[in-house]
Design an enzyme around this catalytic site. Structure first.
Site, PDB file in Angstrom:
ATOM      1  CE  LYS A   1      -4.253  -1.918   0.516  1.00 12.96           C
ATOM      2  NZ  LYS A   1      -5.652  -1.933   0.821  1.00 12.96           N
TER       3      LYS A   1
ATOM      4  CE  LYS B   1      -6.249  -9.344  -2.421  1.00 13.63           C
ATOM      5  NZ  LYS B   1      -6.541  -8.855  -1.067  1.00 13.63           N
TER       6      LYS B   1
ATOM      7  CE  LYS C   1     -13.111  -4.931   0.096  1.00 10.29           C
ATOM      8  NZ  LYS C   1     -12.279  -3.921   0.742  1.00 10.29           N
TER       9      LYS C   1
END
Ligand code: ATP
Ligand code: LTN
Length: 333
Positions: A115, A197, A200
């Site tokens: 992140k 992966k 969302k």
């Protein structure tokens, strides 16, 4: 004497939409666990603030997620359902745990590193402290099992380390939690890049399917799914696309991988298989989408469920927090 029921806890950050990956990796198990255990499921809205959000949109997404929890079968009669930010004990315990966690422990987390790269202009304290809040979420309720996908395993290990360290330093205080990671579907991959992966927050909406996508959209996304060369339908390392689709179909239909492989052994090609997977997912999600549309309109009901969930959660959380404060030597009159 009857054994005490195990305590189960988990949450999802309210960002974007709840995906097929979230459903198979986490929520499907949450739903089943309600029948057997004492379950606590919350919307991790404080965690979501680690990335910049537009307030109005964030509020709507979070409420929509709560409606999706109900639509996916999380039942307020069986489980405690609430918003993390409505139970102040989460953040309060986080502070005390912060003082028992080393900077090096959170700085080496894979999610923090990922992140930080993705949001290089906003590497805030919350981003690094994210796993300590997650540890607080878990330890606050003396949780036994945490049903999550494989990507959360490292955070779970840190929560265990913090609990063990605290117990050693101050005396038995926290239950040391275990991760509950499904054998099948712990990592569902992207429909566009089956080596990474399904997420969302993926900027490409064709990479994921949402639990509230309509049937035509779901089928279209599966038709477009990236597959591999050849035409065999089997799980194999050199077939990430087909392996991912087989895993999805098996998890949705509650079948084993080998059952799915033999079911499609004489299938005429990848096109027909992709359509079959799309149709199975669309059929599974149809009632979720329909229930969601009813729940999301009923703000009064959502508020009532969330308020009563938060009250029940706060009662349990306060018991642990009181004990923790006493253990570390804070004065109580
Ligand atoms: P984001 O893209 O915003 O980081 P995410 O899609 O990874 O989000 P989370 O809120 O981080 O979703 O995860 C919610 C739960 O769903 C966690 O238990 C996580 O392990 C699980 N999960 C997320 N993505 C997948 C996936 N692709 N396969 C299986 N489980 C998943
Ligand atoms: N970090 C988790 C969401 C989360 C969570 C938790 C999961 C926040 N607190 C406590 C289990 C237990 C994620 O899935 N990204």
């Amino acid at each position: 004497m009857e054994d005490k029921k195990k305590i189960i806890l988990s949450g999802i950050q309210p960002t974007g939409v709840i995906t097929l990956g979230n459903y198979i990796g986490a929520v499907k198990n949450w739903k089943q666990m309600q029948e057997q255990f004492d379950c606590i499921y919350f919307i991790a809205d404080l965690h979501a603030l680690t990335v910049k959000r537009e307030p109005q949109e964030f509020r709507q997404t979070a409420l929509g997620f709560f409606a999706q929890y109900l639509a996916m079968g999380l039942d307020p009669e069986k489980s405690i359902l609430y918003f993390q930010s409505h139970v102040h004990q989460h953040a309060e315990l986080q502070w005390i745990l912060n003082c028992n966690t080393y900077v090096g422990e959170t700085a080496r987390m894979t999610q923090f590193k990922d992140k930080s790269q993705k949001h290089a202009d906003n590497i805030n304290m919350g981003l690094m402290d994210y796993p300590v809040l997650m540890a607080a979420d878990i330890l606050l309720f003396q949780t036994d099992l945490v049903p999550v996908g494989i990507d959360q395993k490292q955070h779970l290990e840190l929560a265990r380390d913090i609990a063990i360290r605290f117990n050693n330093r101050y005396g038995e205080t926290f239950t040391v939690p275990d991760a509950y990671i499904p054998n099948l579907g712990a990592k569902i991959n992207s429909l566009q890049d089956p080596t990474s992966k399904m997420s969302k927050s993926d900027p490409d909406p064709n990479a994921y399917v949402s639990v509230i996508d309509d049937e035509a959209t779901i089928i279209k996304k599966f038709k477009r799914a990236v597959t591999d060369s050849g035409n065999e339908i089997c799980v194999r390392e050199d077939k990430p696309g087909i392996s991912n689709l087989i895993t999805i179909y098996a998890a949705i239909e509650d079948k084993s991988v080998s059952e799915v492989e033999s079911e499609f052994s004489s299938c005429s090609g990848y096109g027909a298989f992709k359509l079959a997977v799309g149709e199975a997912v669309a059929a599974k999600f149809r009632p979720i989408r329909e229930d969601y549309q009813r729940y999301v309109k009923d703000k009064g009901y959502l508020e009532q469920v969330a308020k009563s969930g938060a009250e029940r959660a706060a009662y349990l959380a306060e018991k642990t927090l009181r004990k923790v404060k006493k253990r570390v030597g804070l004065i109580s009159f």
